[in-house]
Scaffold this motif. Sequence first.
Motif, short mmCIF file in Angstrom:
data_model
loop_
_atom_site.label_atom_id
_atom_site.label_comp_id
_atom_site.label_asym_id
_atom_site.label_seq_id
_atom_site.Cartn_x
_atom_site.Cartn_y
_atom_site.Cartn_z
N UNK A 49 0.83 -1.20 0.00
CA UNK A 49 0.00 0.00 0.00
C UNK A 49 0.87 1.26 0.00
N UNK A 50 0.28 2.36 -0.44
CA UNK A 50 0.99 3.64 -0.50
C UNK A 50 0.65 4.47 0.74
N UNK A 51 1.69 4.96 1.41
CA UNK A 51 1.54 5.76 2.63
C UNK A 51 1.56 7.24 2.26
N UNK A 52 0.59 7.99 2.78
CA UNK A 52 0.56 9.44 2.58
C UNK A 52 0.90 10.16 3.87
N UNK A 53 1.96 10.94 3.83
CA UNK A 53 2.45 11.65 5.01
C UNK A 53 2.10 13.13 4.92
N UNK A 54 1.35 13.63 5.90
CA UNK A 54 1.15 15.07 6.03
C UNK A 54 2.27 15.56 6.92
N UNK A 55 3.29 16.16 6.30
CA UNK A 55 4.51 16.49 7.01
C UNK A 55 4.80 17.98 7.05
N UNK A 56 6.04 18.28 7.39
CA UNK A 56 6.44 19.66 7.58
C UNK A 56 6.02 20.22 8.91
N UNK A 57 5.72 19.30 9.87
CA UNK A 57 5.12 19.71 11.15
C UNK A 57 6.01 19.38 12.35
N UNK A 58 7.31 19.60 12.32
CA UNK A 58 8.11 20.30 11.32
C UNK A 58 8.84 19.29 10.41
N UNK A 59 9.52 19.82 9.39
CA UNK A 59 10.23 18.92 8.49
C UNK A 59 11.37 18.20 9.19
N UNK A 60 11.87 18.78 10.28
CA UNK A 60 12.95 18.14 11.03
C UNK A 60 12.54 16.73 11.46
N UNK A 79 6.58 3.13 12.23
CA UNK A 79 6.62 1.67 12.19
C UNK A 79 5.23 1.08 11.99
N UNK A 80 4.22 1.69 12.63
CA UNK A 80 2.85 1.21 12.43
C UNK A 80 2.42 1.43 10.98
N UNK A 81 2.81 2.54 10.39
CA UNK A 81 2.46 2.81 8.99
C UNK A 81 3.11 1.79 8.06
N UNK A 82 4.38 1.49 8.33
CA UNK A 82 5.07 0.50 7.51
C UNK A 82 4.39 -0.86 7.60
N UNK A 83 3.97 -1.23 8.81
CA UNK A 83 3.26 -2.49 8.99
C UNK A 83 1.97 -2.54 8.20
N UNK A 84 1.23 -1.44 8.21
CA UNK A 84 -0.01 -1.35 7.44
C UNK A 84 0.26 -1.48 5.95
N UNK A 85 1.28 -0.79 5.48
CA UNK A 85 1.60 -0.83 4.05
C UNK A 85 1.98 -2.23 3.60
N UNK A 86 2.75 -2.92 4.43
CA UNK A 86 3.22 -4.25 4.05
C UNK A 86 2.15 -5.31 4.18
N UNK A 87 1.10 -5.02 4.94
CA UNK A 87 0.00 -5.97 5.08
C UNK A 87 -0.89 -5.99 3.84
#
Length: 230
Positions: free
Chosen positions: A2-13, A221-229
Amino acid sequence: MRTIGLIGGLSWESTVIYYQIINQRVRERLGGSHSANSLIWSVDYTTVEDLIFADRWDEVSTLLTGAGRNLEEFGADLLLICSNTFSRVSDDVERAVDVPVLHIADAVGAEIRARGMRKVGLLGTRFTMEQPFYRDRLAAHGFDVLVPPREQRELVHHVIFDELVRGVLRESSRDAYARIIDDLAADGAEGVILGCTEIELLISEKDSAIPVLPSARLHAEAAAGFALAG
């Protein structure tokens, strides 16, 4: 995958942490030179920082909801708001899209349950430590959440906004955080949630008298698990 969508920049660090951990976990699982299918919508942090300090959360919701819709349109199968503080508008984003939104507090809560902890400390921005949106979500997982007293909360908050989101790491701030964690441990905390994703840039297990629970890492890590499932 699956493809993960990250709402980031909060902050980019700290968005960097997400991208690194997600890809590391995918490579570990699949081997070779595999990496994650992912999309990042990165906002201008000054814009959203100004909004939250002005208590204009409706505008934050509009901005991040739009980001979520865009990521879904581009093919994301799962969304993450890469922040503890900005998870305040997670329910709004979830209502606006047709894909799951993985809440950062749920990723942290699942880890705490797995470790059998009954009481944990929480460090984060003033918004995260003092407002109910985050603490209540954690408490729903069945453990008690401790926060530092007001003076220490102010110190933690200011280090985040004056230093960490700007990429500034000071030994004096690391020492101050370690002392605050010691006090939480003395009050019965069995672990401490690094409840601002940038704190992981400053604090690690070696700096803490009790186990640390790094929210960005656990969320990723939870997102990666979801994507790989998938």
